[in-house]
Design a protein around this motif. Structure first.
Motif, mmCIF file in Angstrom:
data_model
loop_
_atom_site.group_PDB
_atom_site.id
_atom_site.type_symbol
_atom_site.label_atom_id
_atom_site.label_comp_id
_atom_site.label_asym_id
_atom_site.label_seq_id
_atom_site.Cartn_x
_atom_site.Cartn_y
_atom_site.Cartn_z
ATOM 1 N N GLY A 110 0.812 -1.217 0.000
ATOM 2 C CA GLY A 110 0.000 0.000 0.000
ATOM 3 C C GLY A 110 0.842 1.262 0.000
ATOM 4 N N THR A 111 0.489 2.156 0.915
ATOM 5 C CA THR A 111 1.202 3.426 1.009
ATOM 6 C C THR A 111 2.684 3.217 1.315
ATOM 7 O OG1 THR A 111 -0.733 4.739 1.563
ATOM 8 C CG2 THR A 111 1.357 5.474 2.494
ATOM 9 N N ILE A 159 9.126 -2.013 5.046
ATOM 10 C CA ILE A 159 8.515 -0.764 5.522
ATOM 11 C C ILE A 159 7.081 -1.052 5.956
ATOM 12 C CG2 ILE A 159 8.003 1.656 4.985
ATOM 13 C CD1 ILE A 159 9.949 1.461 2.636
ATOM 14 N N SER A 160 6.742 -0.675 7.185
ATOM 15 C CA SER A 160 5.378 -0.903 7.669
ATOM 16 C C SER A 160 5.051 0.060 8.808
ATOM 17 C CB SER A 160 5.247 -2.344 8.168
ATOM 18 O OG SER A 160 3.976 -2.547 8.736
ATOM 19 N N GLY A 193 3.653 -2.440 11.611
ATOM 20 C CA GLY A 193 4.547 -3.523 12.017
ATOM 21 C C GLY A 193 3.844 -4.858 12.129
ATOM 22 N N THR A 232 1.630 -6.034 9.383
ATOM 23 C CA THR A 232 1.085 -6.449 8.083
ATOM 24 C C THR A 232 1.616 -7.835 7.712
ATOM 25 O OG1 THR A 232 0.876 -4.169 7.401
ATOM 26 C CG2 THR A 232 0.966 -5.789 5.635
ATOM 27 N N ALA A 277 -6.543 5.669 6.459
ATOM 28 C CA ALA A 277 -5.716 6.201 5.363
ATOM 29 C C ALA A 277 -4.419 6.769 5.949
ATOM 30 C CB ALA A 277 -6.475 7.282 4.614
ATOM 31 N N GLN A 337 7.935 7.742 6.789
ATOM 32 C CA GLN A 337 8.601 6.625 6.089
ATOM 33 C C GLN A 337 9.557 7.177 5.041
ATOM 34 O OE1 GLN A 337 5.075 4.632 4.718
ATOM 35 N NE2 GLN A 337 4.905 3.364 6.556
ATOM 36 N N LEU A 377 -4.399 6.257 -4.647
ATOM 37 C CA LEU A 377 -4.789 5.311 -3.585
ATOM 38 C C LEU A 377 -5.638 6.023 -2.522
ATOM 39 C CD1 LEU A 377 -4.628 2.516 -2.204
ATOM 40 C CD2 LEU A 377 -2.476 3.245 -1.160
ATOM 41 N N GLU A 425 -9.500 4.936 -1.512
ATOM 42 C CA GLU A 425 -9.841 4.524 -0.148
ATOM 43 C C GLU A 425 -10.924 5.411 0.446
ATOM 44 O OE1 GLU A 425 -6.579 3.119 2.611
ATOM 45 O OE2 GLU A 425 -5.651 4.896 1.799
ATOM 46 N N VAL A 466 -3.535 -4.967 8.281
ATOM 47 C CA VAL A 466 -4.040 -6.115 7.534
ATOM 48 C C VAL A 466 -3.234 -7.324 7.959
ATOM 49 C CG1 VAL A 466 -4.576 -7.027 5.254
ATOM 50 C CG2 VAL A 466 -4.683 -4.574 5.655
HETATM 51 O O1 M6R Z 1 0.915 -0.927 8.451
HETATM 52 P P1 M6R Z 1 1.482 -0.956 7.068
HETATM 53 O O2 M6R Z 1 2.316 0.223 6.733
HETATM 54 O O3 M6R Z 1 2.259 -2.243 6.798
HETATM 55 O O4 M6R Z 1 0.237 -0.996 6.105
HETATM 56 C C1 M6R Z 1 0.388 -1.142 4.733
HETATM 57 C C2 M6R Z 1 -0.901 -0.801 3.999
HETATM 58 O O5 M6R Z 1 -1.926 -1.674 4.413
HETATM 59 C C3 M6R Z 1 -1.335 0.647 4.239
HETATM 60 O O6 M6R Z 1 -0.355 1.547 3.865
HETATM 61 C C4 M6R Z 1 -2.625 0.945 3.451
HETATM 62 O O7 M6R Z 1 -2.359 0.921 2.074
HETATM 63 C C5 M6R Z 1 -3.213 2.294 3.901
HETATM 64 N N1 M6R Z 1 -4.605 2.145 4.193
HETATM 65 C C6 M6R Z 1 -3.038 3.366 2.872
HETATM 66 O O8 M6R Z 1 -3.617 4.564 3.232
#
Ligand code: M6R
Length: 369
Positions: free
Chosen positions: A58-59, A103-104, A107, A109, A156, A164, A241, A245, A366
């Motif tokens: 994602g982001t 990158i998370s 932490g 995902t 979001a 990051q 994105l 969202e 997620v």
């Molecule tokens: O916690 P994370 O940085 O690993 O999450 C990754 C993506 O799930 C997260 O960036 C997602 O795309 C966001 N909802 C974007 O706004």
């Protein structure tokens, strides 16, 4: 707890200058050198690295795409960036000389965690860039560089993204410092610019009212396209994105050079197209090319929404709406160029009556594959 804001997302957008400053704090010393003591991978190991591989979703993946430009430019180490969910299924080539950066924000995902486990099984060192102390991804990594965005509540991602980016720049510069590559005037100037950048983010935030008004005027549109080149391309993807969202609109980001290979067929009368314009200073060839892209889409009826540096006059004749951002070195531009896109998406979501902090079908972290 929303600090007087209607939504956590608005609060978190507003907190970005502080988040950026906090992530830099204590990491650049008075002489302009980086002190990343937390990165517990020895200088000799970092000198041996022959490939950097970034995994994220994602982001965070968009931050990784931007990191690739910085790492390759400043260190000359080849860098790949891959969606964590795709990574291990293609049997990637990794060994003890590959540095994997996960990158998370959360932490937690699962896709990113599985990717880093796979990398460690191949003998690679893993450096986590993470916003959540003690979460699973940093616990399972060889080292961690924490982003200091503070808790991010809105689904979001906003302030976590900017931090990051800062962490990625720091890692890229640190690799350059340790390996002695390109450690010349350019790097010194970048470090100086980075230490002032939170003030520039603040300035962008002060000029967002026209962006909000523009967003409200587009509330009944079905599609918005985003174009960029170089680091502006991942910024375009991030803008799209955010809009998906939050506003549940069809939004797509393209590399502007790809337009003529297909996407230009989508352009029709009054279609809003946001264009992230690189600095006319520095890599001016990029700038000239994107000005032609803006002309091309406008000639086909697009309503052009142009994000360009202060003082960039070349875009003025082709911009139906012009959003100004402060001049920054090209590689750092995403720190200021992303902010209007966050505000744009948030305001559009509000105008469409959507739940800003908790968009439908989405979770903040997620934890399933
Ligand atoms: O916690 P994370 O940085 O690993 O999450 C990754 C993506 O799930 C997260 O960036 C997602 O795309 C966001 N909802 C974007 O706004």
């Amino acid at each position: 707890e929303k600090g007087g804001y209607d939504y956590f997302m608005l609060k978190e957008i507003a907190e970005q200058p502080k988040a950026v400053a906090d992530t830099l704090l204590g990491r650049i010393d008075a002489s302009g050198s980086l002190t990343l003591d937390e990165v517990r991978i020895s200088a000799s190991e970092l000198r041996e690295v022959d490939k950097v591989v970034i995994v994220a979703c994602g982001t965070a993946f968009h931050a990784g795409m931007i990191a690739k430009y910085a790492i390759e430019h400043w260190t000359r180490i080849p860098c790949e960036v891959e969606l964590a969910s795709e990574f291990r299924y293609r049997d990637p080539i990794l060994d003890g000389r590959s540095l994997v950066i996960a990158i998370s924000q959360s932490g937690e995902t699962m896709d990113t965690l599985m990717a880093l486990r796979h990398a460690r099984e191949q003998g690679s060192k893993v450096l986590a860039i993470c916003n959540t102390n003690g979460s699973t991804i940093p616990r399972e990594s060889d080292a961690v560089l924490y982003t200091h965005a503070g808790p991010e509540v809105a689904v979001a991602s906003t302030k976590a993204f900017l931090t990051q980016l800062v962490a990625c720049y720091l890692v890229a510069l640190y690799l350059g410092q340790v390996r002695g590559t390109k450690w010349g005037d350019e790097i010194g100037a970048v470090i100086r610019d980075l230490s002032h950048i939170s003030g520039e983010v603040e300035r962008v935030l002060e000029t967002m009212e026209p962006v909000r008004a523009l967003a409200r005027s587009l509330a009944d549109k079905n599609t918005v396209l985003f174009l960029g080149r170089h680091v502006g391309y991942p910024v375009a993807l991030e803008g799209a994105l955010k809009l998906k969202e939050l506003a549940y609109m069809h939004a797509e980001g393209f590399a502007a050079g790809e337009l003529k290979h297909g996407p230009i067929a989508l352009i029709e009368d009054d279609l809003p197209v946001v264009v992230v314009v690189p600095s006319p200073r520095g890599r001016s060839v990029l700038h000239d090319k994107i000005v032609s892209n803006i002309q091309e889409i406008r000639a086909r009826g697009a309503r052009t929404i142009v994000i360009a540096e202060e003082g960039d006059e070349a875009v003025v004749p082709y911009a139906d709406h012009l959003i100004r951002i402060p001049a920054t070195p090209t590689l750092l531009q995403p720190l200021v160029a992303t902010v209007p896109l966050q505000v744009f998406a948030c305001e559009l979501a509000t105008a469409r009556g959507n739940e800003v902090d908790q968009p439908r079908n989405l979770a903040k972290s997620v934890t399933v594959e």
